[in-house]
Scaffold this motif. Structure first.
Motif, PDB file in Angstrom:
ATOM      1  N   ASP A  60       0.817  -1.218   0.000  1.00  0.00           N
ATOM      2  CA  ASP A  60       0.000   0.000   0.000  1.00  0.00           C
ATOM      3  C   ASP A  60       0.851   1.268   0.000  1.00  0.00           C
ATOM      4  N   ASP A  61       2.161   1.122  -0.188  1.00  0.00           N
ATOM      5  CA  ASP A  61       3.089   2.262  -0.252  1.00  0.00           C
ATOM      6  C   ASP A  61       3.208   3.028   1.056  1.00  0.00           C
ATOM      7  N   VAL A  62       2.871   2.392   2.164  1.00  0.00           N
ATOM      8  CA  VAL A  62       3.027   3.025   3.474  1.00  0.00           C
ATOM      9  C   VAL A  62       4.422   2.761   4.023  1.00  0.00           C
ATOM     10  N   VAL A  63       4.927   1.554   3.777  1.00  0.00           N
ATOM     11  CA  VAL A  63       6.232   1.121   4.272  1.00  0.00           C
ATOM     12  C   VAL A  63       7.149   0.846   3.089  1.00  0.00           C
ATOM     13  N   GLU A  64       8.417   1.103   3.286  1.00  0.00           N
ATOM     14  CA  GLU A  64       9.428   0.806   2.271  1.00  0.00           C
ATOM     15  C   GLU A  64      10.318  -0.322   2.796  1.00  0.00           C
ATOM     16  N   LEU A  65      10.459  -1.399   2.036  1.00  0.00           N
ATOM     17  CA  LEU A  65      11.317  -2.518   2.408  1.00  0.00           C
ATOM     18  C   LEU A  65      12.667  -2.334   1.727  1.00  0.00           C
ATOM     19  N   ILE A  66      13.702  -2.239   2.529  1.00  0.00           N
ATOM     20  CA  ILE A  66      15.047  -1.973   2.013  1.00  0.00           C
ATOM     21  C   ILE A  66      15.884  -3.245   2.135  1.00  0.00           C
ATOM     22  N   PRO A  67      16.382  -3.776   1.026  1.00  0.00           N
ATOM     23  CA  PRO A  67      17.168  -5.009   1.080  1.00  0.00           C
ATOM     24  C   PRO A  67      18.332  -4.915   2.073  1.00  0.00           C
ATOM     25  N   HIS A  68      18.424  -5.928   2.947  1.00  0.00           N
ATOM     26  CA  HIS A  68      19.505  -6.062   3.927  1.00  0.00           C
ATOM     27  C   HIS A  68      19.473  -4.992   5.019  1.00  0.00           C
ATOM     28  N   ARG A  69      18.434  -4.151   5.020  1.00  0.00           N
ATOM     29  CA  ARG A  69      18.361  -3.090   6.042  1.00  0.00           C
ATOM     30  C   ARG A  69      17.024  -3.067   6.767  1.00  0.00           C
ATOM     31  N   GLY A  70      16.061  -3.867   6.327  1.00  0.00           N
ATOM     32  CA  GLY A  70      14.777  -3.924   7.007  1.00  0.00           C
ATOM     33  C   GLY A  70      13.730  -3.010   6.401  1.00  0.00           C
ATOM     34  N   ALA A  71      12.890  -2.443   7.248  1.00  0.00           N
ATOM     35  CA  ALA A  71      11.757  -1.642   6.777  1.00  0.00           C
ATOM     36  C   ALA A  71      11.740  -0.279   7.461  1.00  0.00           C
ATOM     37  N   ARG A  72      11.114   0.686   6.789  1.00  0.00           N
ATOM     38  CA  ARG A  72      10.925   2.011   7.368  1.00  0.00           C
ATOM     39  C   ARG A  72       9.645   2.604   6.801  1.00  0.00           C
ATOM     40  N   ILE A  73       9.106   3.592   7.516  1.00  0.00           N
ATOM     41  CA  ILE A  73       7.960   4.337   6.999  1.00  0.00           C
ATOM     42  C   ILE A  73       8.413   5.078   5.742  1.00  0.00           C
ATOM     43  N   ARG A  74       7.670   4.913   4.666  1.00  0.00           N
ATOM     44  CA  ARG A  74       8.104   5.483   3.398  1.00  0.00           C
ATOM     45  C   ARG A  74       8.054   7.010   3.426  1.00  0.00           C
ATOM     46  N   VAL A  75       9.067   7.620   2.856  1.00  0.00           N
ATOM     47  CA  VAL A  75       9.143   9.075   2.739  1.00  0.00           C
ATOM     48  C   VAL A  75       8.449   9.488   1.442  1.00  0.00           C
ATOM     49  N   VAL A  76       7.455  10.357   1.564  1.00  0.00           N
ATOM     50  CA  VAL A  76       6.713  10.844   0.396  1.00  0.00           C
ATOM     51  C   VAL A  76       7.278  12.193  -0.014  1.00  0.00           C
TER      52      VAL A  76
END
Length: 229
Positions: A60-76
Motif C-alpha cells: 500500500d506504499d506506506v512502508v518501504e522494504l530496504i534489502p539487507h536493512r529492514g523496513a521504514r515508513i516510506r518518505v513521500v
C-alpha cells in the motif's frame, strides 16, 4: 501469566492497523525504522505476523522494504504529495456529491457541530485541534457518502499524506485561509447541493495543492529530504 501472541491473519491485520493509527497520531514519522521483533513485542503478535504486516503495508506504499536493512515508513516527496492530493480531490469531490444527496438530518447536524468547533479552534489559535477537526470533517464526508470503493482508496492515499497535513495546518495564517473553505463544504452538504459540495471540496484541495507546491519552492530542498517533515 502472559497472554499468547496473536498469530496468523489476525496478527497481521492487527499490526497493520496499529501502524496506520500511529502514523495518523504522529507517533510514527516518515523515515522511521520498523523492526519486526520490536513490532511483535509492542503489539503482542508473532514475529511472522509482524513481517507479513510490513509486506501488506509495503504493497500500500506506506512502508518501504530496504534489502539487507529492514523496513521504514516510506518518505513521500512533495511532488508525489501534490499528485496524491490531486487524486484525493477527484475522489473526495465524488464523496461530497454523494453526501449532499444522501446525508441524514443527524449527519448534517454532526457536520454543523464540526463547523462550530473549527471556528472555535481558529479563534483560540488551537492549531492541533484545528488539524484534527479538519481531518475529521473529511473523514465524515467520506463516511456519509456511502461510497465504499472511494473510501477504501482514500484511506490508502490519506495515510501517506499525514506528515504534510500536520505541517500545513501549523503554518501561520493557514487555518484562517482554509476555514471558509471547510465551512463551504459543510454548508453545501447540509443544503443538499451536490454540485456546490463537489466544487467546495475541489477548491479546498486545490488550495492544499498550492500550499504543497509553495513548500517545495520555499524550502529549495530535495523533494525527498527528511528536513521537510
Amino acid at each position: 501469566m502472559s497472554q499468547a501472541p496473536i498469530k496468523g491473519a489476525a496478527g497481521r491485520i492487527h499490526v497493520a492497523a496499529e501502524i496506520r493509527h500511529a502514523l495518523r497520531a504522529g507517533d510514527l514519522v516518515p523515515g522511521q525504522r520498523l523492526v519486526e521483533q520490536d513490532l511483535a513485542d509492542q503489539y503482542g503478535v508473532t514475529r511472522n505476523s509482524a513481517r507479513e504486516a510490513l509486506f501488506d503495508l509495503a504493497a500500500d506504499d506506506v512502508v518501504e522494504l530496504i534489502p539487507h536493512r529492514g523496513a521504514r515508513i516510506r518518505v513521500v516527496s512533495v511532488a508525489e504529495a501534490v499528485q496524491i492530493t490531486e487524486c484525493r480531490a477527484a475522489l473526495e469531490s465524488l464523496c461530497a456529491r454523494r453526501a449532499a444527496e444522501h446525508a441524514s438530518e443527524q449527519q448534517r447536524a454532526e457536520l454543523a457541530d464540526v463547523g462550530e468547533r473549527l471556528r472555535t479552534a481558529v479563534a483560540e489559535g488551537a492549531l492541533e485541534t484545528y488539524s484534527a477537526l479538519n481531518r475529521r470533517l473529511h473523514d465524515l464526508i467520506i463516511e456519509f457518502s456511502g461510497q465504499v470503493v472511494a473510501k477504501r482508496q482514500l484511506e490508502r492515499l490519506n495515510v501517506q499524506m499525514v506528515r504534510f497535513q500536520f505541517r500545513l495546518a501549523l503554518r501561520p495564517g493557514r487555518p484562517q485561509e482554509s476555514l471558509p473553505q471547510l465551512l463551504a463544504i459543510i454548508d453545501a452538504v447540509s443544503a443538499g447541493d451536490p454540485d456546490a459540495a463537489a466544487a467546495a471540496v475541489t477548491a479546498q484541495l486545490a488550495s492544499v495543492t498550492a500550499e504543497l507546491r509553495a513548500t517545495k519552492a520555499f524550502t529549495g530542498l530535495d523533494a525527498r529530504s527528511p528536513d521537510l517533515r
